[in-house]
Design an enzyme around this catalytic site. Structure first.
Site, short mmCIF file in Angstrom:
data_model
loop_
_atom_site.label_atom_id
_atom_site.label_comp_id
_atom_site.label_asym_id
_atom_site.label_seq_id
_atom_site.Cartn_x
_atom_site.Cartn_y
_atom_site.Cartn_z
N ASP A 39 -17.24 8.92 10.35
CA ASP A 39 -16.00 8.94 10.83
C ASP A 39 -15.64 10.50 11.05
O ASP A 39 -14.85 10.76 11.98
CB ASP A 39 -14.96 8.38 9.69
CG ASP A 39 -14.91 6.77 9.69
OD1 ASP A 39 -15.46 6.27 10.78
OD2 ASP A 39 -14.37 6.06 8.79
N ASN A 109 -5.95 11.92 12.80
CA ASN A 109 -5.69 10.91 11.92
C ASN A 109 -4.49 11.25 11.12
O ASN A 109 -3.43 10.29 11.24
CB ASN A 109 -6.80 11.26 10.71
CG ASN A 109 -7.92 10.21 10.88
OD1 ASN A 109 -7.96 9.46 11.82
ND2 ASN A 109 -8.95 10.47 10.19
N ASN A 153 -4.16 8.70 4.39
CA ASN A 153 -3.05 8.00 3.97
C ASN A 153 -3.01 6.98 3.02
O ASN A 153 -2.34 6.61 2.13
CB ASN A 153 -2.24 7.53 5.23
CG ASN A 153 -1.01 6.53 5.13
OD1 ASN A 153 -0.10 7.16 4.74
ND2 ASN A 153 -1.35 5.35 5.36
N LEU A 154 -4.11 6.10 3.40
CA LEU A 154 -4.40 4.91 2.42
C LEU A 154 -4.79 5.44 1.03
O LEU A 154 -4.18 4.66 0.06
CB LEU A 154 -5.57 4.14 3.15
CG LEU A 154 -5.77 2.76 2.20
CD1 LEU A 154 -4.81 1.71 1.84
CD2 LEU A 154 -7.05 2.05 2.81
#
Length: 250
Positions: A39, A109, A153-154
Protein backbone atom coordinates in the site's frame (compact mmCIF):
# COMPACT_ATOMS: atom_id res chain seq x y z
CA UNK A 1 2.35 1.06 -19.45
CA UNK A 2 5.04 1.92 -16.94
CA UNK A 3 6.05 -0.33 -14.06
CA UNK A 4 6.95 0.82 -10.55
CA UNK A 5 8.34 -1.65 -8.01
CA UNK A 6 9.10 -1.60 -4.30
CA UNK A 7 12.66 -2.44 -3.15
CA UNK A 8 11.65 -6.03 -2.36
CA UNK A 9 13.65 -8.46 -4.54
CA UNK A 10 10.52 -10.34 -5.65
CA UNK A 11 8.85 -7.09 -6.73
CA UNK A 12 11.93 -5.98 -8.66
CA UNK A 13 12.15 -9.38 -10.34
CA UNK A 14 8.46 -9.20 -11.32
CA UNK A 15 9.00 -5.72 -12.76
CA UNK A 16 11.84 -6.95 -14.97
CA UNK A 17 9.77 -9.94 -16.10
CA UNK A 18 6.71 -7.87 -16.95
CA UNK A 19 8.73 -5.24 -18.80
CA UNK A 20 10.31 -7.93 -20.97
CA UNK A 21 6.93 -9.47 -21.72
CA UNK A 22 4.75 -6.40 -22.21
CA UNK A 23 7.21 -3.59 -22.95
CA UNK A 24 7.18 -0.28 -21.13
CA UNK A 25 7.47 3.48 -21.50
CA UNK A 26 8.92 6.12 -19.16
CA UNK A 27 6.60 6.72 -16.25
CA UNK A 28 5.90 10.33 -17.27
CA UNK A 29 4.56 9.05 -20.64
CA UNK A 30 2.41 6.21 -19.32
CA UNK A 31 -1.37 6.02 -19.54
CA UNK A 32 -1.33 3.28 -16.88
CA UNK A 33 1.11 2.77 -14.02
CA UNK A 34 1.51 -0.81 -12.77
CA UNK A 35 2.54 -0.63 -9.11
CA UNK A 36 4.27 -3.74 -7.73
CA UNK A 37 4.50 -3.62 -3.95
CA UNK A 38 2.34 -2.80 -0.96
CA UNK A 39 0.00 0.00 0.00
CA UNK A 40 2.92 2.36 0.58
CA UNK A 41 4.07 1.94 -3.00
CA UNK A 42 0.48 2.44 -4.18
CA UNK A 43 0.50 5.83 -2.47
CA UNK A 44 3.77 6.69 -4.24
CA UNK A 45 2.25 5.66 -7.57
CA UNK A 46 -0.88 7.73 -6.93
CA UNK A 47 1.19 10.78 -6.09
CA UNK A 48 3.06 10.24 -9.36
CA UNK A 49 -0.26 9.99 -11.20
CA UNK A 50 -1.23 13.42 -9.84
CA UNK A 51 1.40 14.88 -12.17
CA UNK A 52 0.65 12.73 -15.22
CA UNK A 53 -3.04 11.80 -15.05
CA UNK A 54 -2.23 8.10 -15.44
CA UNK A 55 -4.45 5.34 -14.08
CA UNK A 56 -2.91 3.11 -11.42
CA UNK A 57 -3.23 -0.68 -11.21
CA UNK A 58 -1.50 -2.30 -8.23
CA UNK A 59 -0.37 -5.88 -7.69
CA UNK A 60 0.49 -6.97 -4.19
CA UNK A 61 4.03 -7.66 -3.02
CA UNK A 62 3.51 -6.17 0.44
CA UNK A 63 2.41 -7.43 3.82
CA UNK A 64 -1.19 -6.17 3.66
CA UNK A 65 -1.87 -4.84 0.18
CA UNK A 66 -5.35 -3.57 0.96
CA UNK A 67 -5.25 -1.27 -2.06
CA UNK A 68 -3.72 -3.88 -4.39
CA UNK A 69 -4.84 -6.64 -6.75
CA UNK A 70 -3.37 -10.13 -6.61
CA UNK A 71 -0.20 -10.66 -8.61
CA UNK A 72 -0.45 -12.63 -11.84
CA UNK A 73 2.06 -12.23 -14.63
CA UNK A 74 -0.19 -13.63 -17.36
CA UNK A 75 -3.24 -11.94 -18.83
CA UNK A 76 -2.36 -8.44 -17.65
CA UNK A 77 -3.76 -6.72 -20.74
CA UNK A 78 -7.05 -8.58 -20.38
CA UNK A 79 -7.26 -7.73 -16.68
CA UNK A 80 -6.69 -4.05 -17.43
CA UNK A 81 -9.33 -4.07 -20.16
CA UNK A 82 -11.99 -5.49 -17.82
CA UNK A 83 -10.90 -3.67 -14.65
CA UNK A 84 -13.35 -1.52 -12.68
CA UNK A 85 -12.22 2.11 -12.31
CA UNK A 86 -12.46 3.77 -8.89
CA UNK A 87 -12.16 7.55 -8.86
CA UNK A 88 -11.05 9.28 -5.68
CA UNK A 89 -10.21 12.81 -4.55
CA UNK A 90 -7.30 13.60 -2.22
CA UNK A 91 -7.28 16.06 0.66
CA UNK A 92 -5.68 19.45 0.20
CA UNK A 93 -3.86 20.72 3.28
CA UNK A 94 -2.61 24.27 3.68
CA UNK A 95 -1.15 25.93 6.71
CA UNK A 96 1.58 27.91 8.37
CA UNK A 97 4.30 27.07 10.87
CA UNK A 98 5.31 29.09 13.92
CA UNK A 99 7.87 30.98 11.79
CA UNK A 100 5.09 32.16 9.41
CA UNK A 101 6.28 29.84 6.63
CA UNK A 102 3.32 28.61 4.53
CA UNK A 103 2.99 25.03 3.30
CA UNK A 104 0.64 23.05 1.06
CA UNK A 105 0.29 19.39 0.10
CA UNK A 106 -2.13 16.75 -1.14
CA UNK A 107 -2.93 13.63 0.90
CA UNK A 108 -4.61 10.51 -0.46
CA UNK A 109 -5.08 8.65 2.84
CA UNK A 110 -5.12 11.17 5.65
CA UNK A 111 -3.69 14.30 7.20
CA UNK A 112 -2.45 13.74 10.75
CA UNK A 113 -1.47 16.24 13.42
CA UNK A 114 0.96 14.68 15.90
CA UNK A 115 2.67 15.92 19.05
CA UNK A 116 6.44 16.31 18.61
CA UNK A 117 7.47 15.97 22.26
CA UNK A 118 6.41 14.10 25.40
CA UNK A 119 3.85 16.82 26.12
CA UNK A 120 0.24 16.41 25.05
CA UNK A 121 -0.83 18.46 22.05
CA UNK A 122 -3.55 21.06 22.53
CA UNK A 123 -5.54 21.69 19.37
CA UNK A 124 -8.52 23.92 18.61
CA UNK A 125 -10.93 22.48 16.01
CA UNK A 126 -13.08 24.50 13.60
CA UNK A 127 -15.49 23.23 10.95
CA UNK A 128 -16.41 25.60 8.10
CA UNK A 129 -15.06 28.52 10.10
CA UNK A 130 -17.11 27.76 13.20
CA UNK A 131 -15.47 26.78 16.49
CA UNK A 132 -16.45 23.22 17.40
CA UNK A 133 -13.91 22.32 20.08
CA UNK A 134 -11.94 24.90 21.98
CA UNK A 135 -9.22 22.51 23.06
CA UNK A 136 -8.56 18.86 22.25
CA UNK A 137 -5.81 17.42 24.44
CA UNK A 138 -4.39 14.35 22.73
CA UNK A 139 -1.43 12.77 21.00
CA UNK A 140 -2.98 14.23 17.86
CA UNK A 141 -5.90 14.19 15.47
CA UNK A 142 -6.42 13.17 11.85
CA UNK A 143 -8.74 13.67 8.90
CA UNK A 144 -9.13 10.60 6.67
CA UNK A 145 -10.68 10.02 3.26
CA UNK A 146 -12.86 6.96 2.58
CA UNK A 147 -9.97 5.38 0.66
CA UNK A 148 -7.67 5.95 3.64
CA UNK A 149 -10.16 5.12 6.38
CA UNK A 150 -8.81 1.57 6.79
CA UNK A 151 -5.23 2.78 7.33
CA UNK A 152 -4.07 4.97 10.25
CA UNK A 153 -7.66 6.07 10.90
CA UNK A 154 -8.78 2.52 11.67
CA UNK A 155 -5.75 1.94 13.91
CA UNK A 156 -6.80 5.04 15.85
CA UNK A 157 -10.28 3.49 16.30
CA UNK A 158 -11.86 5.65 13.62
CA UNK A 159 -14.73 4.41 11.44
CA UNK A 160 -14.42 2.54 8.17
CA UNK A 161 -16.01 4.68 5.46
CA UNK A 162 -17.68 3.22 2.36
CA UNK A 163 -15.95 4.56 -0.72
CA UNK A 164 -19.07 6.29 -2.06
CA UNK A 165 -20.12 7.75 1.30
CA UNK A 166 -18.95 11.32 0.51
CA UNK A 167 -17.85 11.84 4.11
CA UNK A 168 -14.57 12.40 5.92
CA UNK A 169 -13.52 10.94 9.26
CA UNK A 170 -12.27 13.31 11.97
CA UNK A 171 -10.56 11.04 14.50
CA UNK A 172 -8.64 11.87 17.69
CA UNK A 173 -5.40 10.03 18.45
CA UNK A 174 -5.25 8.92 22.10
CA UNK A 175 -7.53 11.68 23.38
CA UNK A 176 -7.01 12.80 26.98
CA UNK A 177 -9.60 15.60 27.10
CA UNK A 178 -12.47 15.37 26.24
CA UNK A 179 -11.82 11.81 27.38
CA UNK A 180 -14.89 10.25 25.77
CA UNK A 181 -14.75 12.09 22.43
CA UNK A 182 -14.43 9.58 19.61
CA UNK A 183 -14.40 11.97 16.66
CA UNK A 184 -16.93 12.98 14.03
CA UNK A 185 -18.17 12.22 10.53
CA UNK A 186 -18.10 15.24 8.24
CA UNK A 187 -19.49 15.88 4.76
CA UNK A 188 -16.80 15.79 2.08
CA UNK A 189 -17.46 19.48 1.45
CA UNK A 190 -16.44 20.45 5.00
CA UNK A 191 -13.43 22.66 5.61
CA UNK A 192 -11.59 21.54 8.73
CA UNK A 193 -9.40 24.02 10.57
CA UNK A 194 -6.90 23.33 13.34
CA UNK A 195 -5.14 25.90 15.49
CA UNK A 196 -2.36 24.76 17.79
CA UNK A 197 -2.63 26.03 21.35
CA UNK A 198 0.81 26.97 22.76
CA UNK A 199 2.58 25.88 19.52
CA UNK A 200 6.05 26.80 20.75
CA UNK A 201 5.63 25.12 24.12
CA UNK A 202 3.74 22.09 22.74
CA UNK A 203 5.01 21.66 19.15
CA UNK A 204 2.90 19.72 16.65
CA UNK A 205 3.74 18.36 13.21
CA UNK A 206 1.34 17.88 10.29
CA UNK A 207 1.79 14.80 8.10
CA UNK A 208 0.10 14.54 4.69
CA UNK A 209 0.67 10.91 3.66
CA UNK A 210 4.47 10.89 3.44
CA UNK A 211 5.16 14.63 3.74
CA UNK A 212 5.80 16.15 7.16
CA UNK A 213 5.68 19.78 8.26
CA UNK A 214 7.15 20.60 11.67
CA UNK A 215 6.12 23.12 14.31
CA UNK A 216 2.82 24.04 12.69
CA UNK A 217 0.67 26.88 14.02
CA UNK A 218 -2.48 26.34 11.96
CA UNK A 219 -3.71 23.80 9.40
CA UNK A 220 -6.69 23.85 7.03
CA UNK A 221 -7.94 20.70 5.29
CA UNK A 222 -10.56 20.17 2.60
CA UNK A 223 -11.27 17.71 -0.17
CA UNK A 224 -9.53 18.63 -3.42
CA UNK A 225 -12.62 18.14 -5.59
CA UNK A 226 -10.73 19.53 -8.59
CA UNK A 227 -8.19 16.66 -8.45
CA UNK A 228 -9.24 13.14 -9.49
CA UNK A 229 -7.19 9.94 -9.43
CA UNK A 230 -8.23 6.65 -11.02
CA UNK A 231 -7.44 3.25 -9.50
CA UNK A 232 -8.11 0.04 -11.39
CA UNK A 233 -9.37 -3.14 -9.72
CA UNK A 234 -10.04 -6.60 -11.04
CA UNK A 235 -13.65 -7.12 -11.97
CA UNK A 236 -15.76 -7.84 -8.88
CA UNK A 237 -12.95 -6.94 -6.46
CA UNK A 238 -13.10 -3.16 -6.34
CA UNK A 239 -12.13 -1.00 -3.38
CA UNK A 240 -15.72 -0.40 -2.27
CA UNK A 241 -16.20 -4.16 -1.91
CA UNK A 242 -12.96 -4.46 0.06
CA UNK A 243 -14.03 -1.71 2.46
CA UNK A 244 -17.40 -3.42 2.98
CA UNK A 245 -15.73 -6.80 3.57
CA UNK A 246 -13.29 -5.29 6.07
CA UNK A 247 -16.19 -4.29 8.33
CA UNK A 248 -17.19 -7.93 8.82
CA UNK A 249 -13.73 -9.34 9.51
CA UNK A 250 -12.47 -9.88 13.04
Amino acid sequence: MAFLASPRPEAKAAKARLERHYGCVPIEEAETIIALGGDGLMLDALHTSLKTGARVYGMNFGSVGFLMNEFQADGLLERLASADPVRIHPLRVTGEDIHCNPFEALAINEVSLLRETRQTAKIKIMIDGRDRMGELQADGVLVATPAGSTAYNLSAHGPILPLNSKVLALTPISAFRPRRWRGALLPCTARVGFEIVEPRHRPVSAVADNREFREVARVDIEEASDVTMTLLYDEGRDLAERILTEQFES
